[in-house]
Write a protein that holds these residues in place. Structure first.
Motif, PDB file in Angstrom:
ATOM      1  N   HIS A  95       0.694  -1.297   0.019  1.00 33.09           N
ATOM      2  CA  HIS A  95      -0.036   0.037   0.146  1.00 33.09           C
ATOM      3  C   HIS A  95       0.863   1.229   0.030  1.00 33.09           C
ATOM      4  CE1 HIS A  95      -2.792   3.043   1.084  1.00 33.09           C
ATOM      5  NE2 HIS A  95      -3.941   2.120   0.943  1.00 33.09           N
ATOM      6  N   PRO A  96       0.640   2.232  -0.958  1.00 36.58           N
ATOM      7  CA  PRO A  96       1.430   3.331  -1.012  1.00 36.58           C
ATOM      8  C   PRO A  96       1.531   4.368   0.267  1.00 36.58           C
ATOM      9  CG  PRO A  96      -0.344   3.576  -2.373  1.00 36.58           C
ATOM     10  CD  PRO A  96      -0.430   2.123  -2.036  1.00 36.58           C
ATOM     11  N   ALA A  97       0.438   4.217   0.863  1.00 37.60           N
ATOM     12  CA  ALA A  97       0.616   5.163   2.070  1.00 37.60           C
ATOM     13  C   ALA A  97       0.766   4.301   3.586  1.00 37.60           C
ATOM     14  CB  ALA A  97      -0.809   5.825   2.303  1.00 37.60           C
ATOM     15  N   TYR A  98       0.896   3.046   3.560  1.00 36.36           N
ATOM     16  CA  TYR A  98       1.141   2.465   4.846  1.00 36.36           C
ATOM     17  C   TYR A  98       2.503   2.766   5.021  1.00 36.36           C
ATOM     18  CZ  TYR A  98       1.374  -0.905   8.534  1.00 36.36           C
ATOM     19  OH  TYR A  98       1.553  -1.602   9.584  1.00 36.36           O
ATOM     20  N   ALA A  99       2.642   3.636   6.449  1.00 33.30           N
ATOM     21  CA  ALA A  99       3.758   4.175   6.833  1.00 33.30           C
ATOM     22  C   ALA A  99       4.536   3.610   8.277  1.00 33.30           C
ATOM     23  CB  ALA A  99       3.755   5.655   7.128  1.00 33.30           C
ATOM     24  N   MET A 100       3.651   3.200   8.962  1.00 32.34           N
ATOM     25  CA  MET A 100       4.343   2.699  10.335  1.00 32.34           C
ATOM     26  C   MET A 100       3.072   2.063  11.071  1.00 32.34           C
ATOM     27  SD  MET A 100       5.915   5.196  13.421  1.00 32.34           S
ATOM     28  CE  MET A 100       6.666   6.058  12.422  1.00 32.34           C
ATOM     29  N   LYS A 101       3.694   1.032  12.089  1.00 30.87           N
ATOM     30  CA  LYS A 101       2.861   0.441  13.176  1.00 30.87           C
ATOM     31  C   LYS A 101       3.629   0.687  14.519  1.00 30.87           C
ATOM     32  CE  LYS A 101       1.401  -4.269  14.682  1.00 30.87           C
ATOM     33  NZ  LYS A 101       1.279  -5.656  14.276  1.00 30.87           N
ATOM     34  N   VAL A 102       2.960   1.394  15.423  1.00 27.41           N
ATOM     35  CA  VAL A 102       3.272   1.668  16.835  1.00 27.41           C
ATOM     36  C   VAL A 102       2.846   0.573  17.774  1.00 27.41           C
ATOM     37  CG1 VAL A 102       3.692   3.126  18.437  1.00 27.41           C
ATOM     38  CG2 VAL A 102       3.713   4.034  16.149  1.00 27.41           C
ATOM     39  N   CYS A 103       3.555  -0.353  18.169  1.00 28.30           N
ATOM     40  CA  CYS A 103       2.953  -1.438  19.123  1.00 28.30           C
ATOM     41  C   CYS A 103       3.152  -0.718  20.733  1.00 28.30           C
ATOM     42  CB  CYS A 103       3.735  -2.608  18.849  1.00 28.30           C
ATOM     43  SG  CYS A 103       3.892  -3.295  17.453  1.00 28.30           S
ATOM     44  N   VAL A 104       2.104  -0.854  21.239  1.00 30.41           N
ATOM     45  CA  VAL A 104       1.915  -0.275  22.774  1.00 30.41           C
ATOM     46  C   VAL A 104       2.294  -1.524  23.584  1.00 30.41           C
ATOM     47  CG1 VAL A 104       0.521   0.725  24.324  1.00 30.41           C
ATOM     48  CG2 VAL A 104       0.313   1.487  21.759  1.00 30.41           C
ATOM     49  N   SER A 141      -3.470  -6.893  23.176  1.00 32.11           N
ATOM     50  CA  SER A 141      -2.595  -5.963  22.919  1.00 32.11           C
ATOM     51  C   SER A 141      -2.956  -5.022  21.719  1.00 32.11           C
ATOM     52  CB  SER A 141      -0.985  -6.514  22.597  1.00 32.11           C
ATOM     53  OG  SER A 141      -0.768  -7.270  23.688  1.00 32.11           O
ATOM     54  N   TYR A 142      -2.709  -3.798  21.862  1.00 37.56           N
ATOM     55  CA  TYR A 142      -3.089  -2.654  20.748  1.00 37.56           C
ATOM     56  C   TYR A 142      -1.786  -2.086  20.040  1.00 37.56           C
ATOM     57  CZ  TYR A 142      -8.141  -3.177  21.041  1.00 37.56           C
ATOM     58  OH  TYR A 142      -9.399  -3.647  21.114  1.00 37.56           O
ATOM     59  N   ALA A 143      -2.223  -1.603  18.823  1.00 39.38           N
ATOM     60  CA  ALA A 143      -1.136  -0.921  18.004  1.00 39.38           C
ATOM     61  C   ALA A 143      -1.737   0.259  17.510  1.00 39.38           C
ATOM     62  CB  ALA A 143      -0.409  -1.551  17.219  1.00 39.38           C
ATOM     63  N   TRP A 144      -0.900   1.270  17.033  1.00 45.03           N
ATOM     64  CA  TRP A 144      -1.445   2.410  16.072  1.00 45.03           C
ATOM     65  C   TRP A 144      -1.063   1.822  14.770  1.00 45.03           C
ATOM     66  CZ3 TRP A 144      -4.672   6.208  17.435  1.00 45.03           C
ATOM     67  CH2 TRP A 144      -4.661   6.566  18.720  1.00 45.03           C
ATOM     68  N   PHE A 145      -1.839   1.876  13.821  1.00 38.87           N
ATOM     69  CA  PHE A 145      -1.621   1.591  12.433  1.00 38.87           C
ATOM     70  C   PHE A 145      -1.422   2.948  11.646  1.00 38.87           C
ATOM     71  CE2 PHE A 145      -2.716  -2.376  14.055  1.00 38.87           C
ATOM     72  CZ  PHE A 145      -2.025  -3.260  13.463  1.00 38.87           C
ATOM     73  N   VAL A 146      -0.433   3.361  11.150  1.00 44.45           N
ATOM     74  CA  VAL A 146      -0.572   4.839  10.383  1.00 44.45           C
ATOM     75  C   VAL A 146      -0.201   4.760   9.052  1.00 44.45           C
ATOM     76  CG1 VAL A 146       1.079   7.128  10.413  1.00 44.45           C
ATOM     77  CG2 VAL A 146       0.559   5.600  12.517  1.00 44.45           C
ATOM     78  N   TRP A 147      -1.147   5.435   8.234  1.00 44.97           N
ATOM     79  CA  TRP A 147      -0.637   5.565   6.921  1.00 44.97           C
ATOM     80  C   TRP A 147      -0.723   7.042   6.465  1.00 44.97           C
ATOM     81  CZ3 TRP A 147      -4.334   2.422   9.366  1.00 44.97           C
ATOM     82  CH2 TRP A 147      -4.368   1.003   8.865  1.00 44.97           C
ATOM     83  N   ASP A 148       0.241   7.230   5.510  1.00 45.05           N
ATOM     84  CA  ASP A 148       0.733   8.670   5.151  1.00 45.05           C
ATOM     85  C   ASP A 148       0.734   8.775   3.652  1.00 45.05           C
ATOM     86  OD1 ASP A 148       1.561  11.251   4.793  1.00 45.05           O
ATOM     87  OD2 ASP A 148       3.449  11.156   5.919  1.00 45.05           O
ATOM     88  N   TRP A 149      -0.113   9.627   3.128  1.00 44.60           N
ATOM     89  CA  TRP A 149      -0.060   9.917   1.532  1.00 44.60           C
ATOM     90  C   TRP A 149       0.953  10.596   1.179  1.00 44.60           C
ATOM     91  CZ3 TRP A 149      -2.776   6.447  -1.419  1.00 44.60           C
ATOM     92  CH2 TRP A 149      -3.704   5.930  -1.138  1.00 44.60           C
ATOM     93  N   ALA A 150       1.856  11.165   1.885  1.00 44.64           N
ATOM     94  CA  ALA A 150       2.768  12.249   1.566  1.00 44.64           C
ATOM     95  C   ALA A 150       3.895  11.377   1.747  1.00 44.64           C
ATOM     96  CB  ALA A 150       2.662  13.281   2.360  1.00 44.64           C
ATOM     97  N   LYS A 151       4.315  10.284   1.985  1.00 46.53           N
ATOM     98  CA  LYS A 151       5.406   9.571   2.387  1.00 46.53           C
ATOM     99  C   LYS A 151       6.061   9.295   1.005  1.00 46.53           C
ATOM    100  CE  LYS A 151       4.682   4.571   2.743  1.00 46.53           C
ATOM    101  NZ  LYS A 151       5.451   3.948   2.130  1.00 46.53           N
ATOM    102  N   PRO A 152       7.506   9.370   0.992  1.00 43.87           N
ATOM    103  CA  PRO A 152       7.998   9.168  -0.294  1.00 43.87           C
ATOM    104  C   PRO A 152       7.747   7.466  -0.891  1.00 43.87           C
ATOM    105  CG  PRO A 152       9.488   9.952   1.127  1.00 43.87           C
ATOM    106  CD  PRO A 152       8.197   9.474   2.044  1.00 43.87           C
ATOM    107  N   ALA A 153       7.742   7.376  -2.181  1.00 43.45           N
ATOM    108  CA  ALA A 153       7.488   6.003  -2.518  1.00 43.45           C
ATOM    109  C   ALA A 153       8.406   5.152  -2.275  1.00 43.45           C
ATOM    110  CB  ALA A 153       7.181   6.381  -4.358  1.00 43.45           C
ATOM    111  N   GLY A 154       8.153   3.823  -2.152  1.00 39.82           N
ATOM    112  CA  GLY A 154       9.024   2.759  -1.747  1.00 39.82           C
ATOM    113  C   GLY A 154       9.449   2.721  -0.248  1.00 39.82           C
ATOM    114  N   THR A 155       9.265   3.687   0.260  1.00 40.21           N
ATOM    115  CA  THR A 155       9.487   3.744   1.848  1.00 40.21           C
ATOM    116  C   THR A 155       9.108   2.545   2.600  1.00 40.21           C
ATOM    117  OG1 THR A 155       9.953   5.923   1.750  1.00 40.21           O
ATOM    118  CG2 THR A 155       9.677   5.255   3.809  1.00 40.21           C
ATOM    119  N   LEU A 156       9.686   1.797   3.415  1.00 40.19           N
ATOM    120  CA  LEU A 156       9.444   0.747   4.177  1.00 40.19           C
ATOM    121  C   LEU A 156       8.592   1.283   5.242  1.00 40.19           C
ATOM    122  CD1 LEU A 156      12.327  -1.761   4.026  1.00 40.19           C
ATOM    123  CD2 LEU A 156      10.378  -1.802   2.768  1.00 40.19           C
ATOM    124  N   ALA A 157       7.589   0.490   6.073  1.00 44.57           N
ATOM    125  CA  ALA A 157       6.820   0.890   7.241  1.00 44.57           C
ATOM    126  C   ALA A 157       7.472   0.099   8.192  1.00 44.57           C
ATOM    127  CB  ALA A 157       5.403   0.565   6.807  1.00 44.57           C
TER     128      ALA A 157
END
Length: 209
Positions: free
Chosen positions: A149-158, A175-191
């Motif tokens: 997914h081009p916008a998937y940016a990060m997973k923050v595990c609490v 257990s829960y986590a924050w799932f973050v997507w960012d449409w402005a992140k550079p193409a090909g950047t790993l999450a």
């Protein structure tokens, strides 16, 4: 083998200990917002919280970040603007460039994520959803939201399980986590996957005060 204490705790056995609340109203412990703010810069954001409930996330965002927050909910719980069905929204409030919420359970969670991504795409905005830690691998219907997914940016595990029902006893089950997507992140950047305990989170405002 489970201990005697675990046998007394239905959650440890996978049992449903509490009746499901109307409208899936499970307020997010505010400390979990700090975990998101620790890794994601919210200082210049205009945020929409579309399932604000009594304002647990919104109030914390206003306290620990310099973001502006627009709060709505399908139900009127005395905070923000009630009667707003997020899934039927075709426009976003003026200036909003990020959507943050703890969405309702079950299929509505996926619907919330997809709707938020749809609304933020033309603005190059971001989405952060507080979901069960295994949400990214617990369904065959949503792998497109993650790998590739081009916008998937990060997973923050609490690393502290949230207690959604104040005053409840026994160990929190999930257990829960924050799932973050960012449409402005550079193409090909790993999450990346990050790990944080609420006690170790350093919100933006902590550096300002």
């Amino acid at each position: 083998m489970l201990s005697e204490a675990a046998h007394r705790d239905g959650a440890m056995l996978g049992q449903v200990v509490y009746e499901r609340r109307e409208g899936d109203f499970y307020p997010t412990p505010p400390e979990n917002v700090d975990c998101l703010a620790h890794f994601v810069d919210l200082s210049k954001r205009v945020i929409w919280e579309p399932a604000c409930g009594e304002g647990h996330i919104s109030k914390r965002l206003l306290k620990v970040t310099t973001a502006s927050v627009y709060s709505t909910d399908l139900h009127d719980r005395g905070y923000g603007r009630g009667g707003i069905d997020f899934l039927r929204a075709d426009v976003t409030p003026r200036g909003v460039n990020m959507i943050i919420t703890n969405p309702p359970f079950a299929d509505l969670a996926e619907a919330f994520v997809r709707k938020a991504l749809e609304l933020m795409r033309p603005r190059g905005g971001s989405v952060a959803m507080f979901l069960r830690n295994e949400w990214d691998m617990s369904s065959e219907d949503r792998p497109d939201l993650f790998e590739g997914h081009p916008a998937y940016a990060m997973k923050v595990c609490v690393t502290k399980r949230p207690r959604f029902i104040e005053g409840s006893k026994g160990s929190p089950r999930h257990s829960y986590a924050w799932f973050v997507w960012d449409w402005a992140k550079p193409a090909g950047t790993l999450a990346p996957i990050r790990y944080i305990h609420p006690n170790n989170a350093r919100p933006i405002r902590a550096a300002i005060n």
